[in-house]
Design a protein around this motif. Structure first.
Motif, short mmCIF file in Angstrom:
data_model
loop_
_atom_site.label_atom_id
_atom_site.label_comp_id
_atom_site.label_asym_id
_atom_site.label_seq_id
_atom_site.Cartn_x
_atom_site.Cartn_y
_atom_site.Cartn_z
N ILE A 6 -9.99 10.42 -4.21
CA ILE A 6 -9.77 9.16 -4.94
C ILE A 6 -8.50 8.47 -4.45
N ARG A 34 -3.78 12.75 2.70
CA ARG A 34 -3.48 11.32 2.88
C ARG A 34 -2.81 11.03 4.21
N ARG A 76 -8.80 6.61 -1.07
CA ARG A 76 -9.53 5.33 -1.16
C ARG A 76 -8.66 4.21 -1.73
N ASN A 77 -7.74 4.57 -2.64
CA ASN A 77 -6.96 3.54 -3.35
C ASN A 77 -5.61 3.24 -2.73
N THR A 78 -5.17 4.01 -1.73
CA THR A 78 -3.84 3.80 -1.16
C THR A 78 -3.87 3.58 0.33
N HIS A 127 0.83 -1.21 0.00
CA HIS A 127 0.00 0.00 0.00
C HIS A 127 0.86 1.26 0.00
N LYS A 182 1.82 1.93 -3.56
CA LYS A 182 0.71 2.59 -4.24
C LYS A 182 0.67 4.08 -3.92
#
Length: 261
Positions: A244, A189, A247-249, A111, A114
């Motif tokens: 976005i 983040r 949510r993806n990392t 993660h 990412k």
């Protein structure tokens, strides 16, 4: 007792030395890439042609027959050489970034990979876009505006070192300004600010963007608007991208915390 101590050192020293060796090798590869790029650019188009390309937006708006001048004896040699090295570094930047990524990637979780790789790539692309925007659009508008105010009795003959300093300052300013989405994404983040706080800070950021543009750019409306307006638009893009990206990392165990943002 001494034997146990030596065994412990043997277990920790070797990986550290191995990391140093790997770092050295990757630095050598990165420097070699820059050197190869410099060699290619030296052969074609050459240092002089690179400076002519950099000076083209200004020369296009100088009075007919006017050129840049060199006030130092070694400026005609040093300044194009600086341009050559800068262009070589930009040309070899993908290789340099790959070496950096290859060094740190083995120590990252999936993660985290990412998180880091997209930021490295996107920040590089955005910086290059900012530089290109400055060169192809802003310079033409700024130099046209400046020359329109020049009295007829004055013949403009800018110094090549002063022009290089001006160009580098503007390139860095616009390159960093286009990093606004990356800053927004990283702050969101890492949990320093929430998406809602970023949205509520929107009005203050608009004022801040115009203040920064007024301080960094020349005292003309065109360049100030050309810097401030993209910063405001990129701030909005950063807020959208941050949602976005989060949510993806996000690691599986951190999913609830990220959702609260």
């Amino acid at each position: 007792m001494a034997t146990d101590s030596e065994d412990e050192l043997a277990g920790t020293e070797q990986p550290f030395v191995a990391h140093l060796i790997e770092l050295r090798d990757r630095l050598i590869k990165a420097m070699a890439a820059v050197a190869v790029a410099a060699g290619v650019l030296f052969l074609w188009p050459g240092p002089g042609a690179l400076y002519d390309l950099l000076a083209a937006p200004l020369v296009a708006h100088l009075p007919h027959g006017a050129t840049l001048i060199a006030t130092s004896v070694i400026s005609p040699f040093i300044v194009p050489l600086k341009i050559l090295l800068m262009a070589a570094f930009l040309l070899a930047l993908p290789v340099v970034l790959y070496q950096l990524w290859a060094f740190v990637a083995p120590g990252l979780y999936s993660h985290e990979k990412k998180l880091v790789l997209p930021l490295v790539v996107s920040s590089t692309v955005l910086f290059c876009i900012g530089v290109a925007f400055c060169y192809f659009f802003v310079f033409g508008q700024v130099f046209r505006f400046i020359q329109s105010f020049a009295p007829k009795s004055i013949t403009a003959a800018p110094d090549i070192e002063a022009y290089l300093s001006f160009v580098l300052t503007m390139f860095i300013a616009f390159g960093l300004a286009f990093e606004v989405p990356i800053v927004v994404i990283v702050l969101a983040r890492l949990g320093f600010v929430s998406i809602e706080k970023l949205k509520s800070f929107r009005a203050y950021f608009i004022v801040l963007a115009f203040v920064i543009a007024a301080v960094i750019t020349p005292p003309d409306v065109v360049s100030q608007l050309a810097l401030a307006i993209p910063m405001c638009l990129l701030y909005e893009a950063g807020i959208w991208a941050a949602q976005i990206f989060i949510r993806n990392t996000t690691a599986p165990g951190d999913a609830p915390a990220a959702a609260d943002q």
